[in-house]
Design a protein around this motif. Structure first.
Motif, short mmCIF file in Angstrom:
data_model
loop_
_atom_site.label_atom_id
_atom_site.label_comp_id
_atom_site.label_asym_id
_atom_site.label_seq_id
_atom_site.Cartn_x
_atom_site.Cartn_y
_atom_site.Cartn_z
N PHE A 43 0.83 -1.20 0.00
CA PHE A 43 0.00 0.00 0.00
C PHE A 43 0.86 1.26 0.00
N GLU A 44 0.35 2.29 -0.65
CA GLU A 44 0.98 3.61 -0.59
C GLU A 44 0.40 4.33 0.62
N HIS A 45 1.21 4.46 1.66
CA HIS A 45 0.74 5.01 2.93
C HIS A 45 0.86 6.52 2.98
N GLN A 46 -0.10 7.13 3.64
CA GLN A 46 -0.06 8.54 3.97
C GLN A 46 -0.07 8.67 5.48
N PHE A 47 0.52 9.73 5.97
CA PHE A 47 0.53 9.98 7.40
C PHE A 47 -0.89 10.30 7.85
N VAL A 48 -1.38 9.58 8.86
CA VAL A 48 -2.73 9.80 9.37
C VAL A 48 -2.70 11.02 10.30
N ASP A 49 -3.50 12.02 9.94
CA ASP A 49 -3.45 13.29 10.67
C ASP A 49 -4.82 13.80 11.09
N GLY A 50 -5.83 12.93 11.03
CA GLY A 50 -7.15 13.32 11.52
C GLY A 50 -8.11 13.83 10.46
N ARG A 51 -7.65 13.97 9.23
CA ARG A 51 -8.57 14.43 8.18
C ARG A 51 -9.62 13.35 7.88
N GLY A 86 6.02 1.97 12.83
CA GLY A 86 5.19 3.16 12.67
C GLY A 86 4.07 2.96 11.67
N VAL A 87 4.33 2.19 10.60
CA VAL A 87 3.31 1.98 9.59
C VAL A 87 2.12 1.21 10.16
N LEU A 88 2.38 0.31 11.10
CA LEU A 88 1.28 -0.42 11.74
C LEU A 88 0.48 0.49 12.65
N LYS A 89 1.16 1.29 13.45
CA LYS A 89 0.46 2.25 14.33
C LYS A 89 -0.33 3.24 13.49
N ASN A 90 0.25 3.69 12.39
CA ASN A 90 -0.43 4.61 11.48
C ASN A 90 -1.72 3.98 10.94
N THR A 91 -1.66 2.68 10.64
CA THR A 91 -2.84 1.97 10.15
C THR A 91 -3.92 1.93 11.23
N PHE A 92 -3.51 1.62 12.45
CA PHE A 92 -4.49 1.62 13.55
C PHE A 92 -5.12 3.00 13.72
N ASP A 93 -4.32 4.05 13.57
CA ASP A 93 -4.83 5.41 13.74
C ASP A 93 -5.88 5.76 12.69
N LEU A 94 -5.85 5.07 11.57
CA LEU A 94 -6.79 5.33 10.48
C LEU A 94 -8.16 4.71 10.73
#
Length: 187
Positions: A43-51, A86-94
């Motif tokens: 996957f092409e990941h983006q930083f999860v920032d609440g949008r 970090g990519v896993l945590k970022n996924t959870f944040d999404l």
């Protein structure tokens, strides 16, 4: 029943090797489960920032849809620098907090030292508890010495523990069928 087997990293292959072995053991126990391996590296990941979700790229939205459609998860993660990637945590944040609610989850992890198994207890389990997952009580943690050439698992005890993890996961999957549907129906 759709089960997502998640390779929670974008580099390395030991974690994926463990996940492949778990897949074999689950299939031996219950051939009716629909198992899909999902590699975060695809996957092409983006930083999860609440949008809002619609503001993320197609891959991020697809990732959410895969998690929402799944009725259970086997989560495989390496331990880097005493933490999950970090990519896993970022996924959870999404994910929405209800996405994984009352769905079964088993954990397999791999690290460089024996002490890093505590990351499962101190970081990963609290995240899954937040999501109110049905986390199986047994997880499998491996280190480099459990693998041979080509990242083949050579340790018989690890195989035994992976078989047991698969057995317990299949039972949790059966138990979670009605719980997760009730949650979806009410919300």
């Amino acid at each position: 029943m759709k089960i997502l087997l998640i390779d929670g990293t974008i580099i390395g292959s030991k974690t994926g090797a463990i996940l492949e072995q778990v897949k074999v053991y689950i299939e031996q126990l219950n051939g009716e489960l629909k198992l899909e391996i999902l590699k975060l590296s695809d996957f092409e990941h983006q930083f999860v920032d609440g949008r809002p979700l619609e503001k993320y790229n197609d891959d991020m939205r697809l990732l959410v849809r895969k998690f929402e459609e799944a009725e259970g998860y086997v989560l495989a993660t390496p331990i880097f620098q005493g933490s999950i990637p970090g990519v896993l945590k970022n996924t959870f944040d999404l994910l929405h907090p209800r996405t994984m609610r009352y769905k079964p989850v088993s954990i397999v992890a791999n690290g460089g030292t024996h002490q890093h198994h505590l990351v499962v207890e101190n970081q990963l389990k609290p995240i899954l508890d937040y999501f109110r997952c049905l986390v199986t009580p047994n997880y499998v943690y491996t280190t480099t010495h459990h693998f041979g050439e080509g990242n083949v698992i050579v340790d018989q005890d690890v195989h035994d523990r992976l078989r047991e993890l698969a057995r317990v996961f299949v039972q949790y999957a059966e138990m979670g069928k009605n719980l997760s549907k009730e949650t979806i129906d009410k919300h």
